[in-house]
Design a protein around this motif. Structure first.
Motif, PDB file in Angstrom:
ATOM      1  N   ASP B 363       0.833  -1.203   0.000  1.00 40.42           N
ATOM      2  CA  ASP B 363       0.000   0.000   0.000  1.00 40.42           C
ATOM      3  C   ASP B 363       0.875   1.263   0.000  1.00 40.42           C
ATOM      4  N   GLU B 364       1.900   1.236   0.813  1.00 39.75           N
ATOM      5  CA  GLU B 364       2.797   2.396   0.890  1.00 39.75           C
ATOM      6  C   GLU B 364       3.525   2.617  -0.437  1.00 39.75           C
ATOM      7  N   LYS B 365       3.872   1.525  -1.084  1.00 45.38           N
ATOM      8  CA  LYS B 365       4.558   1.638  -2.381  1.00 45.38           C
ATOM      9  C   LYS B 365       3.666   2.336  -3.408  1.00 45.38           C
ATOM     10  N   VAL B 366       2.392   1.987  -3.382  1.00 40.77           N
ATOM     11  CA  VAL B 366       1.446   2.630  -4.306  1.00 40.77           C
ATOM     12  C   VAL B 366       1.240   4.093  -3.924  1.00 40.77           C
ATOM     13  N   THR B 367       1.064   4.324  -2.638  1.00 47.56           N
ATOM     14  CA  THR B 367       0.801   5.692  -2.165  1.00 47.56           C
ATOM     15  C   THR B 367       1.947   6.636  -2.504  1.00 47.56           C
ATOM     16  N   HIS B 368       3.177   6.127  -2.374  1.00 46.62           N
ATOM     17  CA  HIS B 368       4.344   7.001  -2.539  1.00 46.62           C
ATOM     18  C   HIS B 368       5.086   6.739  -3.850  1.00 46.62           C
ATOM     19  N   ALA B 369       4.381   6.241  -4.832  1.00 46.26           N
ATOM     20  CA  ALA B 369       5.023   5.991  -6.130  1.00 46.26           C
ATOM     21  C   ALA B 369       5.556   7.298  -6.720  1.00 46.26           C
ATOM     22  N   MET B 370       6.625   7.193  -7.473  1.00 43.89           N
ATOM     23  CA  MET B 370       7.201   8.362  -8.129  1.00 43.89           C
ATOM     24  C   MET B 370       6.181   8.988  -9.089  1.00 43.89           C
ATOM     25  N   ARG B 371       6.222  10.292  -9.208  1.00 39.56           N
ATOM     26  CA  ARG B 371       5.288  10.995 -10.093  1.00 39.56           C
ATOM     27  C   ARG B 371       6.037  11.565 -11.298  1.00 39.56           C
ATOM     28  N   TYR B 372       5.323  11.637 -12.412  1.00 37.14           N
ATOM     29  CA  TYR B 372       5.956  12.096 -13.653  1.00 37.14           C
ATOM     30  C   TYR B 372       5.171  13.235 -14.308  1.00 37.14           C
ATOM     31  N   ASP B 373       4.273  13.836 -13.526  1.00 38.66           N
ATOM     32  CA  ASP B 373       3.438  14.899 -14.086  1.00 38.66           C
ATOM     33  C   ASP B 373       4.049  16.277 -13.800  1.00 38.66           C
ATOM     34  N   LEU B 385      14.194   9.046 -18.640  1.00 39.80           N
ATOM     35  CA  LEU B 385      14.966   7.849 -18.256  1.00 39.80           C
ATOM     36  C   LEU B 385      14.065   6.639 -18.063  1.00 39.80           C
ATOM     37  N   LYS B 386      12.912   6.863 -17.462  1.00 40.08           N
ATOM     38  CA  LYS B 386      11.968   5.757 -17.257  1.00 40.08           C
ATOM     39  C   LYS B 386      11.574   5.169 -18.606  1.00 40.08           C
ATOM     40  N   GLU B 387      11.214   6.043 -19.534  1.00 39.79           N
ATOM     41  CA  GLU B 387      10.756   5.553 -20.843  1.00 39.79           C
ATOM     42  C   GLU B 387      11.900   4.934 -21.634  1.00 39.79           C
ATOM     43  N   LEU B 388      13.082   5.495 -21.523  1.00 37.73           N
ATOM     44  CA  LEU B 388      14.248   4.933 -22.222  1.00 37.73           C
ATOM     45  C   LEU B 388      14.531   3.514 -21.733  1.00 37.73           C
ATOM     46  N   SER B 389      14.560   3.325 -20.425  1.00 38.82           N
ATOM     47  CA  SER B 389      14.901   1.994 -19.895  1.00 38.82           C
ATOM     48  C   SER B 389      13.810   0.983 -20.210  1.00 38.82           C
ATOM     49  N   GLU B 390      12.559   1.433 -20.209  1.00 42.41           N
ATOM     50  CA  GLU B 390      11.466   0.521 -20.549  1.00 42.41           C
ATOM     51  C   GLU B 390      11.515   0.139 -22.024  1.00 42.41           C
ATOM     52  N   ALA B 391      11.861   1.104 -22.862  1.00 42.70           N
ATOM     53  CA  ALA B 391      11.933   0.816 -24.300  1.00 42.70           C
ATOM     54  C   ALA B 391      13.099  -0.121 -24.610  1.00 42.70           C
ATOM     55  N   ALA B 392      14.191   0.033 -23.890  1.00 41.36           N
ATOM     56  CA  ALA B 392      15.367  -0.817 -24.134  1.00 41.36           C
ATOM     57  C   ALA B 392      15.167  -2.226 -23.590  1.00 41.36           C
ATOM     58  N   GLN B 411      16.526   6.084  -9.396  1.00 39.48           N
ATOM     59  CA  GLN B 411      15.124   6.163  -8.958  1.00 39.48           C
ATOM     60  C   GLN B 411      14.131   5.693 -10.018  1.00 39.48           C
ATOM     61  N   HIS B 412      14.457   5.917 -11.277  1.00 40.13           N
ATOM     62  CA  HIS B 412      13.412   5.801 -12.295  1.00 40.13           C
ATOM     63  C   HIS B 412      13.642   4.736 -13.364  1.00 40.13           C
ATOM     64  N   CYS B 413      14.841   4.204 -13.457  1.00 41.94           N
ATOM     65  CA  CYS B 413      15.087   3.239 -14.524  1.00 41.94           C
ATOM     66  C   CYS B 413      14.677   1.829 -14.100  1.00 41.94           C
ATOM     67  N   ARG B 414      14.497   1.029 -15.116  1.00 34.64           N
ATOM     68  CA  ARG B 414      14.077  -0.361 -14.935  1.00 34.64           C
ATOM     69  C   ARG B 414      15.327  -1.230 -15.085  1.00 34.64           C
TER      70      ARG B 414
END
Lengths: 87, 573
Positions: B363-373, B385-392, B411-414
């Protein structure tokens, strides 16, 4: 509080400098050194005191024990076994 | 417009034999043969006076020498090779300034426990100690930052010494080993020599059974246990065992910077990175936990924040192959020293009843998820970076420099595995990214290796663009340019009353033009709407490419634990 640490080690080039460097870098002041002259495996006893609080002689012993030339470390708080990584 | 390759430029690192075999065999030939016998494929280096005999022995060997443009880059590339392969990366340089230029890279490897062998030329033994030209005591200089070091004084022991040094570098807790080679040893005529044979590998030291039993008991009694995973898990080759332990027990996990990827970052049980720039869910889980199971981590101050308020309610089970780490900064209720893989296997018998805790952390993970807005239309680096790592995808390997971008990557890469995230953790070496990217890509050519750097860091080893060009290393570089030393600026803003001192990099060059001058394809991105096309271009390029990405100079890294404060006191945007 003063401590004493005894280190048995192969007296390879740089071994003494390396051991004393670890002692000082890890936060201890060296107050005395005794090392009977010998080749090969030698024993060195170092008197030391910590610089400030939170310095553990037991941890220092383990940090010295992981040096490649060191075979055994004995502190005033007990003995640290050393296991050589090379067979 | 990139400069075309000319016929005169080398297209391959393999040197050409020069008929050297008509000359007598020297110590240098034995050294090069020993490297071959020990399985070395690539050597990163730069020649100079005292090491010329060794370079004289290179042509015709099986070694692939990568000529860098500064010795520091050789050491950092070797560091990356070590991280990717688990085998010692090899770098070499001449005496004096060549040797001192290696020191930062050696220290970098030492701080992160990376296997490396650094070979330095030295003045002849008769000159040593006389302040000879380019003489420096690199043996002494590097002593605090090597696992071991030798001055190779006896030509008859070259192969034997090299074999032992590689073994030391790669075994136990890995680390860098320095071999200083006086010129007279390198030039000594050798009548016969023995092949280099590694010392017998000792069987893995199993963890003490009583300690493992005590660990199981304490885990079974815990209501809020948490895995705290560091880089030691990957170094020990215990990733699969860690993953099995996590699945068997269901215990949630937080990771240090070096531990990212041990559990895939998309795994439900992975709550994020802990520490100064860790996620809120991860840091709060640590603070609430009643048991930390510390695996190959060392309670680094960037991870713990104020140590006396770190995980205040938790008992500690500490697993490490290095006994000097157990009880160093936080006393362990159970210390388990020895092989991490075997220890994890032993602990997998634990079956704590923690459904409520797991549900809470999710629950805490969902509540405090990183924001991209983020507001505005400029490129938002975390989202990029998030989108780059997901695409790769699973082939993605991020090689970071040091600064804000480094934290955004974490923080943001996969990350699917620990080798997917190469970063200078302990030393924090600005300039790591480009040369380490070269080392990583050469070590694993099939991977999609992306160096993520900043406008401050990249200038510290910008010359390595020439190395990329020379060997046509298909490295992808994402350069976030905020025309400032971003992390220092952020701290000055937050903790030094906005007294901005020497952080303005307004006079940066045009990085796309600069890359093109080195012969590397490059382009500039300024708008968020162009993120997708920029990522497509990066990933579809078969050769080296640099994306110069302009970002807002005032963008900060969030969350942040102020220095000297508890991890519970996180600042957020």
């Amino acid at each position: 509080m003063d401590f004493r640490i005894t280190i048995d080690f192969e007296n390879d080039e740089g071994a003494v400098r390396r051991i004393l460097g670890v002692i000082e870098q890890r936060g201890f002041e060296i107050v005395s050194i005794a090392m009977p002259g010998a080749e090969g495996t030698v024993s060195m006893t170092v008197g030391l005191k910590p610089r400030g609080e939170g310095r553990s002689i037991e941890i220092l012993g383990r940090q010295i024990a992981r040096l490649h030339s060191v075979q055994n470390v004995q502190t005033t708080q007990g003995q640290t076994e050393f296991e050589r990584e090379c067979a | 417009m990139t400069r075309p390759m000319t016929a005169q430029e080398p297209s391959d690192a393999t040197p050409i034999a020069q008929g050297h075999n008509t000359r007598p065999k020297t110590g240098s030939h034995v050294l090069v043969e020993a490297l071959e016998q020990l399985g070395v494929e690539v050597v990163f280096g730069y020649p100079g006076g005292a090491i010329m005999p060794i370079y004289d022995a290179l042509p015709g060997s099986k070694l692939k020498h990568i000529l860098v443009r500064h010795e520091q880059a050789a050491a950092l590339a070797a560091d990356a090779w070590g991280r990717m392969t688990g085998k010692a990366g090899v770098c070499m340089a001449t005496s004096g300034p060549g040797a001192t230029n290696l020191v930062t890279g050696i220290a970098n490897a030492f701080m992160d426990s990376i296997p490396m062998v650094a070979i330095t030329g030295q003045v002849p033994q008769a000159i040593m100690g006389t302040d000879g030209f380019q003489e420096v005591d690199v043996f002494g200089i590097t002593m605090p930052v090597v696992k071991h070091s030798v001055i190779l004084r006896d030509p008859s022991k070259i192969a034997e010494t090299l074999a032992e040094c590689f073994h030391i570098a790669e075994s136990g807790r890995p680390g860098p080993v320095l071999i200083d080679v006086p010129k007279d040893v390198a030039t000594a005529v050798i009548e016969s020599s023995q092949p280099a044979v590694r010392p017998t590998v000792r069987a893995r030291v199993a963890a003490d059974e009583a300690s493992v039993k005590a660990g199981i008991d304490i885990i079974n009694s815990a209501k809020k246990p948490l895995l705290y995973v560091g880089g030691g898990v990957a170094r020990a080759g215990a990733v699969e065992e860690l993953r099995a332990f996590a699945k068997e027990t269901g215990i949630p996990e937080v990771s240090t910077l070096q531990g990212l990827g041990c559990l895939p970052t998309w795994d439900d049980q992975h709550l994020g990175m802990l520490g100064m720039h860790g996620g809120k869910a991860a840091n709060m889980a640590v603070q609430e936990s009643d048991l930390l199971i510390v695996c190959g981590a060392r309670f680094d101050d960037r991870a713990t924040g104020r140590l006396d308020s770190f995980a205040p309610n938790a008992r500690v089970v500490h697993l490490d192959r290095d006994p000097a780490e157990i009880n160093k900064l936080r006393n362990a209720d159970v210390g388990i020293q020895g092989d991490l893989a075997k220890a994890m296997q032993g602990l997998s018998a634990a079956r704590p009843e923690i459904d409520a805790w797991c549900s809470h952390t999710q629950d805490e993970k969902v509540t405090h998820a990183m924001r991209y807005d983020a507001p505005g239309k400029g490129v938002f680096a975390p989202l990029f970076l998030k989108e780059l790592s997901e695409a790769a995808g699973d082939d993605f390997v991020a090689v970071c420099d040091v600064g804000q971008h480094q934290m955004w990557v974490a923080q943001h890469c996969r990350f699917s595995r620990p080798q997917a995230h190469l970063t200078s953790g302990g030393l924090g070496t600005m300039g790591y990214g480009v040369p380490a990217g070269v080392g990583a890509k050469l070590a694993e050519p099939e991977a999609t290796v992306v160096t993520v750097t900043g406008d401050g860091s990249v200038m510290m080893n910008i010359h390595e663009l020439a190395t990329i060009r020379r060997y046509r290393v298909p490295l992808k570089i994402v350069l976030f340019d905020n025309s400032t030393l971003g992390l220092v600026r952020q701290w000055q803003e937050l903790f030094f009353e906005e007294n901005f001192s020497e952080v303005d990099l307004f006079d940066n060059p045009d990085f796309a033009e600069l890359a093109e001058a080195f012969g590397i394809e490059a382009f500039t991105v300024t708008k968020r709407d162009d993120t997708d096309s920029a990522i497509d271009r990066l990933l579809s390029c078969n050769g080296p490419i640099l994306a110069h990405v302009r970002i807002d100079p005032m963008e900060n890294v969030w969350p942040l634990v102020p220095p000297g404060r508890s991890n519970a006191e996180m600042m957020e945007a």
